[in-house]
Design a protein around this motif. Sequence first.
Motif, mmCIF file in Angstrom:
data_model
loop_
_atom_site.group_PDB
_atom_site.id
_atom_site.type_symbol
_atom_site.label_atom_id
_atom_site.label_comp_id
_atom_site.label_asym_id
_atom_site.label_seq_id
_atom_site.Cartn_x
_atom_site.Cartn_y
_atom_site.Cartn_z
ATOM 1 N N SER A 311 0.823 -1.217 0.000
ATOM 2 C CA SER A 311 0.000 0.000 0.000
ATOM 3 C C SER A 311 0.854 1.263 0.000
ATOM 4 N N LEU A 312 2.023 1.196 0.632
ATOM 5 C CA LEU A 312 2.943 2.333 0.573
ATOM 6 C C LEU A 312 3.428 2.556 -0.853
ATOM 7 N N ILE A 313 3.707 1.462 -1.562
ATOM 8 C CA ILE A 313 4.198 1.568 -2.941
ATOM 9 C C ILE A 313 3.113 2.129 -3.854
ATOM 10 N N THR A 314 1.871 1.651 -3.680
ATOM 11 C CA THR A 314 0.797 2.076 -4.583
ATOM 12 C C THR A 314 0.206 3.426 -4.201
ATOM 13 N N GLY A 315 0.533 3.922 -3.007
ATOM 14 C CA GLY A 315 0.011 5.217 -2.574
ATOM 15 C C GLY A 315 -1.313 5.127 -1.861
ATOM 16 N N ASP A 316 -1.744 3.920 -1.484
ATOM 17 C CA ASP A 316 -3.041 3.728 -0.849
ATOM 18 C C ASP A 316 -2.966 3.730 0.678
ATOM 19 N N HIS A 317 -1.762 3.821 1.237
ATOM 20 C CA HIS A 317 -1.612 3.748 2.692
ATOM 21 C C HIS A 317 -1.544 5.167 3.280
#
Length: 486
Positions: A311-317
């Motif tokens: 989620s950090l990588i995809t920007g969702d966190h």
Amino acid sequence: MDTQNSLDGIRLENLTVNFDEKFTLCNIDWTIEPSQHWVITGTNGSGKSALAAILAGVGEITSGKIEGVPKNIGLVSFEAQAELIANELKKDDADIMDVISLGTPVHEMIFTDCLDPELATELVEKFGLTSLMDRAFRKLSTGETRKVMLIRALSNKPDLLLLDEPFDGLDADTLAMLQAHLASIIETTPMIMVLNRFDEMPDFITHIAYMDKQGDSAGQLKYTVNRQDDVAYNELYQLLHLKTTDLDVPEMDESEKPPALDPSQPLVKLTDISIKYSDTVIVDKLNWTIEPGKHWQLSGPNGCGKTGILSLITGDHPQCYVNDIFVFGFQRGNGESIWQIKQYIGYVSTSLQWEYRVSTSCRNVIISGFFDSIGMYSRPSDKQKKIADEWLALLGMTDRADQPFNKLSYGDQRLLLIARAMVKHPPLLILDEPCLGLDDMNRQLVLALIEKICAGSETTVLYVNHHAEDKIKGIENYLAMTKNKG
């Protein structure tokens, strides 16, 4: 090895067999009933021919047992063919012979000790060997030698026929004739064939045995399938297709290509990453860099933070802006949009499959990947339709292009969603527990597709799962996370 004069059933139980210390078949459990006709298939080097050879008495049994193998076996294989030729060439040893040997003539090879000369004579004519009866066996072509071996095997009233690639090298007319003859004896003669190609499988075959590699020098009987079980048969066909097809990963639609990335920069760089909720630390100071073309496997138990890292990588966190995160040329928190990040990512997860409940065709599921949509709401180009059809061909699902996605098996849905994620050739493909909920056959299908992607595209694969030992060919970088006890 126990033998008998008629086939009442052959049983291999937990059998391990060595072949000249170069290859081993491991833990084979296989039952062949009298009314069954089998094809042995699988990948190159998996032990297909070795499994058939066991029934002919080849190999050293180191554990387990084999029962019920009949004495009179008709065998046709490349190895047996080579052995016959080698024995003939030994007759050329001029040092121990006063005369030059002309070699054994074909008629002698066929009719000596023949149990059904009438059938042998009929087959000689059908195979077009009448004019070669006086020729030395060793002077025949490879195809002619194979025909002689087939005639010998068929005319000796075998209790079991072992045919290793029997159709190789035969012209269309001869192949059709042999297929028809084999079909005419299925009531009296059980058959086991080794075949690489499913399209050569005779209609009378009742069961399929699928062999797979275990390392470089071992093979295992992975699956046995009743041909009447349509679901299992289709899954096995797809698995063999994905493992052996020469089809490459389809090309991308250049018109949908996102802005080029700097190849000298990493795709992802996480520096001293932490994820915590109140006083609970899930991930503590993780450093991780994903370079282009370096495939990764991320593994670890539930609760270790795998999904949080994704989620950090995809920007969702929500904590992505309080961490030092560099993705696709962007330093997170410097004004980039989430869609600028997501355009470089293909993502497949079980939750996506749960969300993808629309009733659309298999082809349209793949096409929807061009638009990052669930379902189809835009008109695709001819190029995009063509690429989708190429993906269906790669998956062995061309005949199901117009079938509804929600009517497919769980495993087939997962394959299509991976293809959907790949149509744009994203720089990073994240596969989050792609085998979750799949039975062993469908798991093998998904892993075979991942191998294909790793070997044949510019996409970097991030494969996420629970088990570090569940390795995939082509993935050579591993990050094993543990649950934080603090």
